[in-house]
Design a protein around this motif. Structure first.
Motif, PDB file in Angstrom:
ATOM      1  N   TYR A  77     -25.782  17.854  28.740  1.00 30.15           N
ATOM      2  CA  TYR A  77     -25.324  17.650  30.108  1.00 30.15           C
ATOM      3  C   TYR A  77     -23.998  18.377  30.357  1.00 30.15           C
ATOM      4  CZ  TYR A  77     -28.849  13.979  29.992  1.00 30.15           C
ATOM      5  OH  TYR A  77     -30.038  13.300  29.859  1.00 30.15           O
ATOM      6  N   LEU A  78     -23.104  18.287  29.376  1.00 28.51           N
ATOM      7  CA  LEU A  78     -21.824  18.986  29.496  1.00 28.51           C
ATOM      8  C   LEU A  78     -22.040  20.495  29.527  1.00 28.51           C
ATOM      9  CD1 LEU A  78     -18.731  18.950  29.526  1.00 28.51           C
ATOM     10  CD2 LEU A  78     -18.776  18.911  27.020  1.00 28.51           C
ATOM     11  N   ALA A  79     -22.942  20.993  28.691  1.00 28.55           N
ATOM     12  CA  ALA A  79     -23.230  22.427  28.656  1.00 28.55           C
ATOM     13  C   ALA A  79     -23.752  22.912  30.007  1.00 28.55           C
ATOM     14  CB  ALA A  79     -24.249  22.731  27.560  1.00 28.55           C
ATOM     15  N   ILE A  80     -24.646  22.146  30.618  1.00 27.51           N
ATOM     16  CA  ILE A  80     -25.228  22.548  31.910  1.00 27.51           C
ATOM     17  C   ILE A  80     -24.170  22.544  33.000  1.00 27.51           C
ATOM     18  CG2 ILE A  80     -26.850  21.855  33.713  1.00 27.51           C
ATOM     19  CD1 ILE A  80     -28.669  20.817  31.445  1.00 27.51           C
ATOM     20  N   VAL A  81     -23.313  21.520  33.006  1.00 31.62           N
ATOM     21  CA  VAL A  81     -22.288  21.422  34.050  1.00 31.62           C
ATOM     22  C   VAL A  81     -21.253  22.540  33.897  1.00 31.62           C
ATOM     23  CG1 VAL A  81     -20.413  20.006  34.953  1.00 31.62           C
ATOM     24  CG2 VAL A  81     -22.602  18.951  34.385  1.00 31.62           C
ATOM     25  N   THR A  82     -20.839  22.836  32.669  1.00 32.35           N
ATOM     26  CA  THR A  82     -19.870  23.926  32.478  1.00 32.35           C
ATOM     27  C   THR A  82     -20.492  25.285  32.807  1.00 32.35           C
ATOM     28  OG1 THR A  82     -20.440  23.949  30.112  1.00 32.35           O
ATOM     29  CG2 THR A  82     -18.471  22.727  30.772  1.00 32.35           C
ATOM     30  N   LEU A  83     -21.798  25.415  32.549  1.00 29.08           N
ATOM     31  CA  LEU A  83     -22.497  26.636  32.951  1.00 29.08           C
ATOM     32  C   LEU A  83     -22.464  26.788  34.471  1.00 29.08           C
ATOM     33  CD1 LEU A  83     -24.459  29.034  32.649  1.00 29.08           C
ATOM     34  CD2 LEU A  83     -26.330  27.382  32.528  1.00 29.08           C
ATOM     35  N   ALA A  84     -22.725  25.677  35.172  1.00 30.56           N
ATOM     36  CA  ALA A  84     -22.678  25.706  36.640  1.00 30.56           C
ATOM     37  C   ALA A  84     -21.268  26.021  37.134  1.00 30.56           C
ATOM     38  CB  ALA A  84     -23.139  24.362  37.192  1.00 30.56           C
ATOM     39  N   PHE A  85     -20.252  25.467  36.463  1.00 33.46           N
ATOM     40  CA  PHE A  85     -18.863  25.754  36.839  1.00 33.46           C
ATOM     41  C   PHE A  85     -18.564  27.241  36.726  1.00 33.46           C
ATOM     42  CE2 PHE A  85     -14.840  26.779  34.681  1.00 33.46           C
ATOM     43  CZ  PHE A  85     -13.976  26.639  35.758  1.00 33.46           C
ATOM     44  N   GLY A  86     -19.001  27.860  35.626  1.00 32.75           N
ATOM     45  CA  GLY A  86     -18.755  29.285  35.447  1.00 32.75           C
ATOM     46  C   GLY A  86     -19.394  30.124  36.541  1.00 32.75           C
ATOM     47  N   GLU A  87     -20.609  29.772  36.932  1.00 38.57           N
ATOM     48  CA  GLU A  87     -21.291  30.522  37.988  1.00 38.57           C
ATOM     49  C   GLU A  87     -20.634  30.285  39.353  1.00 38.57           C
ATOM     50  OE1 GLU A  87     -23.970  32.799  37.595  1.00 38.57           O
ATOM     51  OE2 GLU A  87     -23.040  32.579  35.627  1.00 38.57           O
ATOM     52  N   ILE A  88     -20.174  29.057  39.586  1.00 38.94           N
ATOM     53  CA  ILE A  88     -19.477  28.757  40.850  1.00 38.94           C
ATOM     54  C   ILE A  88     -18.192  29.559  40.953  1.00 38.94           C
ATOM     55  CG2 ILE A  88     -18.197  26.961  42.093  1.00 38.94           C
ATOM     56  CD1 ILE A  88     -20.324  24.966  41.061  1.00 38.94           C
ATOM     57  N   MET A  89     -17.432  29.613  39.844  1.00 41.67           N
ATOM     58  CA  MET A  89     -16.182  30.365  39.867  1.00 41.67           C
ATOM     59  C   MET A  89     -16.442  31.855  40.070  1.00 41.67           C
ATOM     60  SD  MET A  89     -13.940  28.135  39.799  1.00 41.67           S
ATOM     61  CE  MET A  89     -12.751  29.441  40.070  1.00 41.67           C
ATOM     62  N   LYS A  90     -17.505  32.362  39.479  1.00 43.90           N
ATOM     63  CA  LYS A  90     -17.838  33.774  39.663  1.00 43.90           C
ATOM     64  C   LYS A  90     -18.123  34.068  41.140  1.00 43.90           C
ATOM     65  CE  LYS A  90     -21.870  35.405  39.303  1.00 43.90           C
ATOM     66  NZ  LYS A  90     -23.232  35.788  38.900  1.00 43.90           N
ATOM     67  N   ASN A  91     -18.849  33.176  41.786  1.00 44.53           N
ATOM     68  CA  ASN A  91     -19.172  33.392  43.203  1.00 44.53           C
ATOM     69  C   ASN A  91     -17.961  33.205  44.105  1.00 44.53           C
ATOM     70  OD1 ASN A  91     -22.269  33.807  43.644  1.00 44.53           O
ATOM     71  ND2 ASN A  91     -22.128  32.260  42.051  1.00 44.53           N
ATOM     72  N   ILE A  92     -17.083  32.258  43.776  1.00 43.86           N
ATOM     73  CA  ILE A  92     -15.866  32.079  44.568  1.00 43.86           C
ATOM     74  C   ILE A  92     -14.982  33.317  44.462  1.00 43.86           C
ATOM     75  CG2 ILE A  92     -13.695  30.790  44.725  1.00 43.86           C
ATOM     76  CD1 ILE A  92     -15.232  28.281  43.950  1.00 43.86           C
ATOM     77  N   ILE A  93     -14.805  33.809  43.230  1.00 42.30           N
ATOM     78  CA  ILE A  93     -13.986  35.009  43.028  1.00 42.30           C
ATOM     79  C   ILE A  93     -14.618  36.206  43.726  1.00 42.30           C
ATOM     80  CG2 ILE A  93     -13.160  36.641  41.284  1.00 42.30           C
ATOM     81  CD1 ILE A  93     -12.905  34.251  39.371  1.00 42.30           C
ATOM     82  N   GLY A  94     -15.960  36.265  43.730  1.00 47.37           N
ATOM     83  CA  GLY A  94     -16.655  37.371  44.378  1.00 47.37           C
ATOM     84  C   GLY A  94     -16.510  37.382  45.890  1.00 47.37           C
ATOM     85  N   ASN A  95     -16.070  36.273  46.460  1.00 48.89           N
ATOM     86  CA  ASN A  95     -15.849  36.195  47.910  1.00 48.89           C
ATOM     87  C   ASN A  95     -14.379  36.012  48.271  1.00 48.89           C
ATOM     88  OD1 ASN A  95     -18.682  36.024  49.307  1.00 48.89           O
ATOM     89  ND2 ASN A  95     -18.832  34.740  47.485  1.00 48.89           N
ATOM     90  N   LEU A  96     -13.506  36.253  47.299  1.00 49.17           N
ATOM     91  CA  LEU A  96     -12.075  36.051  47.512  1.00 49.17           C
ATOM     92  C   LEU A  96     -11.422  37.310  48.077  1.00 49.17           C
ATOM     93  CD1 LEU A  96      -9.640  34.098  46.963  1.00 49.17           C
ATOM     94  CD2 LEU A  96      -9.361  35.302  44.783  1.00 49.17           C
ATOM     95  N   TYR A  97     -10.573  37.116  49.053  1.00 47.80           N
ATOM     96  CA  TYR A  97      -9.785  38.211  49.636  1.00 47.80           C
ATOM     97  C   TYR A  97      -8.317  37.827  49.544  1.00 47.80           C
ATOM     98  CZ  TYR A  97     -14.104  40.085  51.582  1.00 47.80           C
ATOM     99  OH  TYR A  97     -15.368  40.610  51.737  1.00 47.80           O
ATOM    100  N   ALA A  98      -7.505  38.746  49.058  1.00 49.02           N
ATOM    101  CA  ALA A  98      -6.064  38.515  48.959  1.00 49.02           C
ATOM    102  C   ALA A  98      -5.352  39.822  49.250  1.00 49.02           C
ATOM    103  CB  ALA A  98      -5.690  38.008  47.564  1.00 49.02           C
ATOM    104  N   GLY A  99      -4.247  39.724  49.960  1.00 44.60           N
ATOM    105  CA  GLY A  99      -3.510  40.926  50.305  1.00 44.60           C
ATOM    106  C   GLY A  99      -2.141  40.610  50.866  1.00 44.60           C
ATOM    107  N   THR A 100      -1.367  41.639  51.065  1.00 46.48           N
ATOM    108  CA  THR A 100      -0.019  41.487  51.611  1.00 46.48           C
ATOM    109  C   THR A 100       0.157  42.414  52.812  1.00 46.48           C
ATOM    110  OG1 THR A 100       0.809  43.180  50.080  1.00 46.48           O
ATOM    111  CG2 THR A 100       0.983  40.881  49.375  1.00 46.48           C
ATOM    112  N   ASP A 101       0.996  41.973  53.739  1.00 46.37           N
ATOM    113  CA  ASP A 101       1.385  42.814  54.875  1.00 46.37           C
ATOM    114  C   ASP A 101       2.817  42.470  55.259  1.00 46.37           C
ATOM    115  OD1 ASP A 101       1.224  40.395  56.198  1.00 46.37           O
ATOM    116  OD2 ASP A 101      -0.642  40.862  57.243  1.00 46.37           O
ATOM    117  N   SER A 102       3.235  42.862  56.421  1.00 44.11           N
ATOM    118  CA  SER A 102       4.614  42.620  56.857  1.00 44.11           C
ATOM    119  C   SER A 102       4.930  41.133  57.011  1.00 44.11           C
ATOM    120  CB  SER A 102       4.875  43.339  58.186  1.00 44.11           C
ATOM    121  OG  SER A 102       3.940  42.907  59.169  1.00 44.11           O
TER     122      SER A 102
END
Length: 356
Positions: A129-154
């Motif tokens: 159960y722990l293995a499955i949940v941590t696997l899901a966490f890794g995939e969730i983080m990958k998708n969150i990072i894949g939709n992340l935008y960060a930048g700087t301006d004035s």
């Protein structure tokens, strides 16, 4: 001093440090002499990264006995947070080494915080159960990072998970651009910093393993009910191992991210977590030196077989199978134990002769 050197655990720890230091000196000397090709030079930092990842995961899997398949998620958090921090500190901190160090520490802290937040609900689970949940966490983080935008301006620094929610002013610059990942990264990573990261990881993990907390963690692994019966807070010690492992993975991820000019989220997918777990299993569960050696050898192996083109990954898989069968064979274990006993006996005889 003699008593310390006669301690088996201390000797093993010293041998691990010695192997790492000697390897670093040899590679530095070979690099200075021009004996390393460009491809091998490019592998030096990733080798250090994956050694640190394997050692940190071994703390969780081998010492604590918890199967985690989301280590790449913490690596990704550390990579992108480290890249962002390094970009924000570009004008404030002119020294590249110091900026890299701060980025790695921040990457580790962010990964550790996420590890704590995830660990609160997740560490109530065990086994598959722990293995499955941590696997899901890794995939969730990958998708969150894949939709992340960060930048700087004035107007300062902006971050969002959608371009519609973040528009930079004229002259602004994106640090992370969603599916395109982080581009235009200043490559700050060095082999020396990778070596220092490996030493730091070994120091943290080995000292934790040999401490009172480490003995409690092993007790939880060996018999949870017995550990609870003597007053050990099982959840607290599992959480400590989980957070420390996540922190070290975040630092390694930051170094990895700052070793390339561009990094995308798919680099931190399920396959990366499995590769790190393979390093741990082949090196031996709970064997820190084994994790160091297996991570270095198995990461270099596909590159060494690159000349074989289409067959190299097939041969890599065959090598993994053979090594696994060889490592876990009862006859091999018996043979190595006999050799170890003979070597130890020789040293004891020499020491006895010297004392006389």
């Amino acid at each position: 001093m003699k008593k310390i050197l006669n301690n088996k655990t201390t000797r093993t720890n010293l041998v691990t440090y010695l192997v790492v230091i000697v390897a670093f000196i040899v590679m530095q000397a070979a690099n200075s002499a021009g004996m390393l090709g460009s491809s091998m030079k490019g592998l030096l930092v990733p080798i250090c990264v994956y050694i640190s990842l394997a050692v940190s995961l071994n703390l969780l899997v081998g010492i604590c006995g918890e199967l985690s398949l989301g280590h790449a998620g913490f690596m990704g958090i550390g990579a992108f947070s480290g890249i962002i921090i390094a970009a924000l500190l570009k004008d404030a901190v002119s020294n590249d080494f110091l900026r890299l160090l701060l980025a790695m520490l921040c990457g580790g802290v962010f990964a550790g915080i996420v590890g704590f937040l995830i660990g609160v609900p997740v560490l109530r689970l065990r086994g598959d159960y722990l293995a499955i949940v941590t696997l899901a966490f890794g995939e969730i983080m990958k998708n969150i990072i894949g939709n992340l935008y960060a930048g700087t301006d004035s107007e300062g620094f902006h971050i969002a998970v959608s371009t519609t929610k973040m528009k930079l002013a004229a002259g602004g610059k994106y640090i992370v651009s969603g599916p395109l990942g982080a581009t235009g990264i200043q490559k700050l990573a060095t082999f020396t910093m990778g070596f220092l990261l490996v030493l730091f990881t070994l120091f943290i993990v080995q000292n934790l393993i040999n401490s009172k907390e480490g003995r409690a963690i092993r007790a939880v692994r060996d018999n949870r009910i017995a550990a609870e019966s003597v007053g050990i807070n099982v959840t607290a010690f599992r959480m400590k191992a989980f957070v420390v492992s996540a922190f070290l993975a975040g630092m390694a991820g930051a170094l990895f991210g700052l070793n390339y000019s561009s990094v995308t989220a798919p680099k931190f997918n399920f396959n990366t977590s499995i590769n790190i777990l393979v390093f741990v299993v082949l090196g031996g569960m709970g064997n820190i030196l084994g994790s160091v050696i297996s991570a270095a050898v198995l990461y270099v192996l596909p590159e060494a077989m690159r000349g074989l083109q289409d067959y190299r990954m097939i041969l890599y898989a065959v090598v993994l199978i053979v090594v696994m069968l060889f490592t876990w064979s009862p006859k091999v274990k018996e043979f190595t134990s006999v050799i170890g006993a003979k070597v130890t006996g020789v040293f004891k005889k020499k020491e006895a002769g010297t004392n006389e």
